[in-house]
Scaffold this motif. Structure first.
Motif, PDB file in Angstrom:
ATOM      1  N   LEU A 245       0.813  -1.213   0.000  1.00  0.00           N
ATOM      2  CA  LEU A 245       0.000   0.000   0.000  1.00  0.00           C
ATOM      3  C   LEU A 245       0.851   1.271   0.000  1.00  0.00           C
ATOM      4  N   TYR A 246       1.651   1.459   1.032  1.00  0.00           N
ATOM      5  CA  TYR A 246       2.367   2.721   1.219  1.00  0.00           C
ATOM      6  C   TYR A 246       3.438   2.937   0.143  1.00  0.00           C
ATOM      7  N   TYR A 247       4.279   1.925  -0.102  1.00  0.00           N
ATOM      8  CA  TYR A 247       5.342   2.071  -1.098  1.00  0.00           C
ATOM      9  C   TYR A 247       4.815   1.954  -2.526  1.00  0.00           C
ATOM     10  N   ASN A 248       3.623   1.433  -2.689  1.00  0.00           N
ATOM     11  CA  ASN A 248       3.096   1.139  -4.020  1.00  0.00           C
ATOM     12  C   ASN A 248       2.171   2.236  -4.533  1.00  0.00           C
ATOM     13  N   ILE A 249       2.181   3.393  -3.892  1.00  0.00           N
ATOM     14  CA  ILE A 249       1.325   4.506  -4.321  1.00  0.00           C
ATOM     15  C   ILE A 249       2.102   5.391  -5.290  1.00  0.00           C
ATOM     16  N   ASN A 250       1.627   5.448  -6.547  1.00  0.00           N
ATOM     17  CA  ASN A 250       2.286   6.254  -7.576  1.00  0.00           C
ATOM     18  C   ASN A 250       1.583   7.600  -7.743  1.00  0.00           C
ATOM     19  N   THR A 251       2.308   8.550  -8.283  1.00  0.00           N
ATOM     20  CA  THR A 251       1.744   9.864  -8.563  1.00  0.00           C
ATOM     21  C   THR A 251       0.725   9.758  -9.694  1.00  0.00           C
ATOM     22  N   PHE A 252      -0.382  10.485  -9.568  1.00  0.00           N
ATOM     23  CA  PHE A 252      -1.388  10.501 -10.620  1.00  0.00           C
ATOM     24  C   PHE A 252      -1.080  11.618 -11.616  1.00  0.00           C
ATOM     25  N   ASP A 253      -1.141  11.274 -12.893  1.00  0.00           N
ATOM     26  CA  ASP A 253      -1.006  12.238 -13.978  1.00  0.00           C
ATOM     27  C   ASP A 253      -2.256  12.093 -14.843  1.00  0.00           C
ATOM     28  N   TRP A 254      -3.225  12.997 -14.654  1.00  0.00           N
ATOM     29  CA  TRP A 254      -4.513  12.835 -15.316  1.00  0.00           C
ATOM     30  C   TRP A 254      -4.398  12.927 -16.829  1.00  0.00           C
ATOM     31  N   GLY A 255      -3.327  13.522 -17.315  1.00  0.00           N
ATOM     32  CA  GLY A 255      -3.123  13.577 -18.760  1.00  0.00           C
ATOM     33  C   GLY A 255      -2.893  12.204 -19.376  1.00  0.00           C
ATOM     34  N   ARG A 256      -2.512  11.238 -18.530  1.00  0.00           N
ATOM     35  CA  ARG A 256      -2.281   9.887 -19.044  1.00  0.00           C
ATOM     36  C   ARG A 256      -3.573   9.228 -19.540  1.00  0.00           C
ATOM     37  N   LEU A 257      -4.713   9.703 -19.066  1.00  0.00           N
ATOM     38  CA  LEU A 257      -5.978   9.081 -19.470  1.00  0.00           C
ATOM     39  C   LEU A 257      -6.212   9.173 -20.977  1.00  0.00           C
ATOM     40  N   ARG A 258      -5.572  10.149 -21.611  1.00  0.00           N
ATOM     41  CA  ARG A 258      -5.765  10.262 -23.058  1.00  0.00           C
ATOM     42  C   ARG A 258      -5.176   9.061 -23.801  1.00  0.00           C
ATOM     43  N   HIS A 259      -4.224   8.369 -23.146  1.00  0.00           N
ATOM     44  CA  HIS A 259      -3.630   7.202 -23.794  1.00  0.00           C
ATOM     45  C   HIS A 259      -4.585   6.010 -23.819  1.00  0.00           C
ATOM     46  N   LEU A 260      -5.714   6.133 -23.117  1.00  0.00           N
ATOM     47  CA  LEU A 260      -6.733   5.090 -23.195  1.00  0.00           C
ATOM     48  C   LEU A 260      -7.514   5.157 -24.509  1.00  0.00           C
ATOM     49  N   PHE A 261      -7.538   6.334 -25.126  1.00  0.00           N
ATOM     50  CA  PHE A 261      -8.395   6.528 -26.288  1.00  0.00           C
ATOM     51  C   PHE A 261      -8.090   5.568 -27.442  1.00  0.00           C
ATOM     52  N   PRO A 262      -6.807   5.367 -27.828  1.00  0.00           N
ATOM     53  CA  PRO A 262      -6.556   4.438 -28.942  1.00  0.00           C
ATOM     54  C   PRO A 262      -7.098   3.035 -28.683  1.00  0.00           C
TER      55      PRO A 262
END
Length: 516
Positions: A245-262
């Motif tokens: 949990l604690y060590y496995n929390i990554n930073t969120f970059d909401w711009g990455r959601l655009r990579h879902l589109f393809p």
């Protein structure tokens, strides 16, 4: 030609296309099993974690070498260790076998779920065709097609949660199965800790339909889960929770959601089918709830396996959908869409071949419902057919044996250099380290995130670098490359540039070497 013959013929035609995707999947699986190096970045660290699982380094301190975070709960690792020990197989081979077999079993369980949810008046032929059609559809979904070939935890975790979901639905008729369903749900969480959408959906609805049964399932899950958690925490001096949990929390970059589109665009016909059944499902249950008293609705739904399966899956899909935002985590990949796609296929399959008799006692317009259900079924079949046709353009791009065949000689040469190094090696290709007799000393991606969030101090690692205590660094790209910059902080990159100034490009990697 009647409706049943039309749909049976249509299903048979679509099955021919799906049989091709299954054949390609099996061919690709053999190619993946024969490839001895990394296909995905995460494979190497999972392999290393499995090797260390019964050592004091498992879920240990991250303040000294080896710097390793155990990202996942341990069930997949235990499966792989058990298979490798029982068969004598190579660990990477065993790990990929577990994922491939789990994917085949997911298709099987989906087929069983569809069969059991179909109306009682469906013929045996119709049941077999529908179950095979929906089960095989998962092999035409690119994230599943890709991830099923890897030594990663995702496919086993998905299989376990799907088995729990199936057993949970059966427990309405056979209450004793609720305990087995709870066991599999907990097992899924201990294969991958975010597998919670299915149990929330199933137990949540069950608390409304059969409160005592739902409470039994929840209580069993909590007891088993806490017992395992307590044992793992005790064995790791409390570090288990920190790692998962604690060590496995990554930073969120909401711009990455655009990579879902393809990915979504390549599955547009399947998404259209999902949207159609979602709307039909919401309207269907909306009408039931609006036109009938709550006790009557509970009674009818609770006594009809098809309606139970449909409503449970509808809730499952609606819970899994917002969880797609986890793709925004730095380091996340398309494996975060796998459960959503499985829930989508399951929703399509359970709702596609309904029967007006399902609504007897709650729906006053049986004839109208029958006509609508027929139109919906044919529309969904058409959309699935279009999906299978269109996805054929994308599948050749995912043939890993084409991507890697030309690099084998270079990879083997680089492996020999790693093997001959008298010192440990730091590499972005972690599988190569283990293949060539080395061990992972530091995983760049996760520790870059920890450093970025102030959870890890790289000073001791930088001291090791400046002292040239490593034989070489093998990286994907160099400074200025987005992937390199996401894995190596400026301070770590400066130390590498100073101590390992010589660079060579081999097999697509940059090899950083010290001065002679």
């Amino acid at each position: 030609m009647n409706y049943r013959k039309i749909t049976s013929t249509a299903m048979a035609v679509v099955l021919i296309g799906l049989a091709f995707t299954l054949a390609l999947f099996l061919t690709q699986s053999l190619a993946s099993l024969s490839f001895p190096f990394e296909i995905d970045y995460g494979e190497g660290i999972v392999w290393q974690q499995a090797l260390l699982f019964f050592s004091p380094k498992a879920y240990g301190s991250i303040d000294k070498i080896p710097f390793i975070v155990f990202h996942y709960t341990p069930l997949y690792h235990l499966f792989v260790l058990g298979m490798a020990k029982a068969t004598g197989w190579d660990m990477l081979f065993a790990g990929r076998c577990v994922s491939i077999f789990a994917t085949l079993m997911i298709a099987t369980v989906i087929g069983i779920l569809i069969n059991e949810a179909m109306p009682a008046d469906a013929s045996k032929k119709h049941r077999v065709l529908a179950s095979a059609l929906i089960g095989l559809t998962i092999f035409s979904i690119l994230p599943i097609f890709d991830w099923s070939q890897l030594m990663r935890v995702d496919m086993l975790a998905e299989l376990l949660t799907l088995i729990g979901f199936w057993l949970g639905l059966k427990s309405y008729r056979r209450p004793g199965l609720i305990y087995l369903a709870a066991f599999f749900f907990v097992a899924a969480v201990y294969a991958k800790q975010n597998m919670v959408a299915a149990p929330i959906a199933l137990f949540g609805l069950m608390l409304w339909i059969r409160p005592k049964l739902g409470a039994s399932g929840i209580a069993t899950s909590v007891v088993i889960g806490l017992l395992v958690l307590g044992m793992m925490s005790y064995l790791t001096s409390g570090q288990f929770i920190n790692h998962i949990l604690y060590y496995n929390i990554n930073t969120f970059d909401w711009g990455r959601l655009r990579h879902l589109f393809p990915t979504m665009i390549s599955h547009v016909n399947l998404l259209a089918a999902t949207f159609v059944v979602l709307i039909f499902g919401i309207v269907k249950f909306g009408r039931i709830f609006l036109k009938n008293r709550i006790p009557e609705v509970r009674s009818v739904i609770g006594s009809n396996q098809g309606l139970l399966a449909l409503l449970s899956t509808l809730i499952y899909f609606m819970i899994a959908t917002p969880m797609l935002i986890l793709f925004a985590k730095e380091g996340a990949n398309l494996n975060y869409t796998i459960e959503w796609f499985v829930a989508s296929v399951l929703l399509i399959g359970i709702s596609i071949f309904g029967s007006a008799s399902e609504f007897e006692g709650v729906n006053k317009n049986i004839h109208s419902s029958s006509s609508i259900l027929k139109i919906k079924s044919l529309t969904i079949l058409l959309l699935i057919a279009l999906h299978v046709i269109s996805i054929g353009r994308y599948l050749p791009e995912h043939r890993l044996f084409d991507d890697h065949a030309g690099k084998m000689v270079q990879l083997e040469n680089l492996c020999n250099r790693v093997r001959s190094s008298p010192k440990p090696v730091i590499s972005d290709e972690l599988v190569m380290l283990l293949r060539c007799g080395k061990s992972v000393q530091w995983e760049s991606a996760i520790f870059a995130q920890l450093e970025k969030n102030g959870m890890w101090n790289p000073s001791s690692f930088i001291t090791e670098i400046r002292a040239q205590n490593f034989g070489m660094f093998i990286t994907v790209g160099e400074r200025g490359n987005p992937l390199f910059d996401s894995r190596y902080s400026p301070a770590v990159a400066d130390a590498i540039d100073t101590a390992y100034p010589l660079k060579q490009r081999i097999a697509g990697f940059i090899v950083h070497l010290p001065r002679p």
